[in-house]
Design a protein around this motif. Structure first.
Motif, short mmCIF file in Angstrom:
data_model
loop_
_atom_site.label_atom_id
_atom_site.label_comp_id
_atom_site.label_asym_id
_atom_site.label_seq_id
_atom_site.Cartn_x
_atom_site.Cartn_y
_atom_site.Cartn_z
N LYS A 117 1.25 -4.82 -1.07
CA LYS A 117 1.01 -3.42 -1.28
C LYS A 117 0.14 -2.39 -2.23
O LYS A 117 -1.14 -3.70 -3.18
CB LYS A 117 2.04 -2.61 -2.08
N SER A 118 -1.08 -1.89 -1.10
CA SER A 118 -2.00 -1.89 -1.69
C SER A 118 -2.01 -0.57 -2.97
O SER A 118 -1.32 0.14 -2.59
CB SER A 118 -3.30 -1.34 -0.43
N THR A 119 -2.73 -0.96 -3.82
CA THR A 119 -2.28 -0.08 -5.04
C THR A 119 -4.08 1.03 -5.32
O THR A 119 -3.67 1.62 -6.07
CB THR A 119 -1.65 -0.48 -5.98
N GLY A 120 -4.58 0.70 -4.75
CA GLY A 120 -5.84 1.46 -4.61
C GLY A 120 -7.08 0.42 -4.17
O GLY A 120 -6.25 -0.71 -3.14
N SER A 123 -7.36 -3.09 -5.01
CA SER A 123 -6.20 -3.66 -4.87
C SER A 123 -5.24 -3.72 -4.49
O SER A 123 -4.75 -2.74 -4.03
CB SER A 123 -5.78 -2.58 -6.70
N TYR A 124 -4.79 -4.40 -5.07
CA TYR A 124 -2.78 -5.12 -3.87
C TYR A 124 -1.61 -5.12 -5.61
O TYR A 124 -2.09 -6.24 -6.62
CB TYR A 124 -3.12 -5.84 -3.77
N GLU A 125 -0.61 -4.67 -5.10
CA GLU A 125 0.26 -5.55 -6.14
C GLU A 125 1.25 -6.42 -5.00
O GLU A 125 1.55 -5.80 -3.76
CB GLU A 125 1.21 -4.60 -6.08
N THR A 140 6.21 -10.99 -9.47
CA THR A 140 4.66 -9.86 -8.70
C THR A 140 3.90 -9.95 -9.39
O THR A 140 4.05 -9.99 -10.96
CB THR A 140 5.88 -8.18 -8.78
N ASP A 142 -0.96 -8.74 -10.01
CA ASP A 142 -1.47 -7.54 -9.33
C ASP A 142 -2.96 -8.44 -8.46
O ASP A 142 -3.01 -9.66 -9.54
CB ASP A 142 -2.35 -6.67 -10.11
#
Length: 190
Positions: A117-120, A123-125, A140, A142
């Motif tokens: 999942k893109s978080t910025g 950056s990804y989770e 899980t 980053d």
């Protein structure tokens, strides 16, 4: 004439979109010899640090967006870096033993991304299946990707992988307590 133009337009759009979809996805192999996996484990009153060797790995992208990954670590390469001589050899041997990673029976550990999942920007989770000692559990963490480099930090609960040596000791033996969680810091070169 209208039918011919419409047919030509549809052919162009469908063809262009299928080329775009196949051209965007890319698997980038990780340069194992240039990448580093560092561990840090904690105990009552201190900690130890070291490395393990990445055997192979790859990150999957759709354009510039991270969408997957898979890694194999050589567990027999466990190396303590904060000790020397007999103390280092003793700890390395113990970490390779049945009390910890049982590397003779389990020479590799793996991590396979199951959700990204893109978080910025960059950056990804990531959620992935981590296998240690033949036991697979979700983790899980980053991930940051910059060009041909990627970094990640994971916190792993060793007890989920049947590594319970000196876990949760209370009372007078608390000075022998080894905390259940250890950290992995991963620096990848592609």
């Amino acid at each position: 004439m209208k039918k011919r133009v419409l047919s030509l337009v549809l052919t162009t759009v469908v063809g262009a979109s299928s080329i775009a979809n196949t051209a965007e996805k890319e698997t980038k192999e990780v340069k194992a010899e240039e990448s580093q996996v560092t561990w840090k484990a904690y105990k009552f009153g201190g900690s130890h640090t070291g490395t393990v060797t990445l055997k192979s790995g790859a990150l999957e992208f759709d354009g510039e967006k991270l969408i997957g990954g898979e890694f194999v670590v050589d567990m027999s390469s466990i190396n303590t870096t904060d000790l020397e001589g007999d103390y280092k050899n003793k700890l390395d041997g113990h970490l390779n033993s049945e009390d910890f990673f049982a590397t003779e029976a389990n020479p590799t550990s793996t991590l396979v991304f199951t959700k990204v999942k893109s978080t910025g920007k960059n950056s990804y989770e990531v959620t992935g299946d981590l296998t240690i000692k033949g036991i697979t559990k979700p983790v899980t963490f980053d991930v940051s990707v910059y060009g041909n480099k990627a970094t990640a930090t994971l916190k792993v609960d060793r007890t989920k992988y049947d590594i319970k040596y000196s876990s949760g000791i209370i009372g007078t033996a608390k000075d022998k307590l080894i905390y259940d969680e250890f950290d992995l810091v991963v620096d990848l070169q592609m």
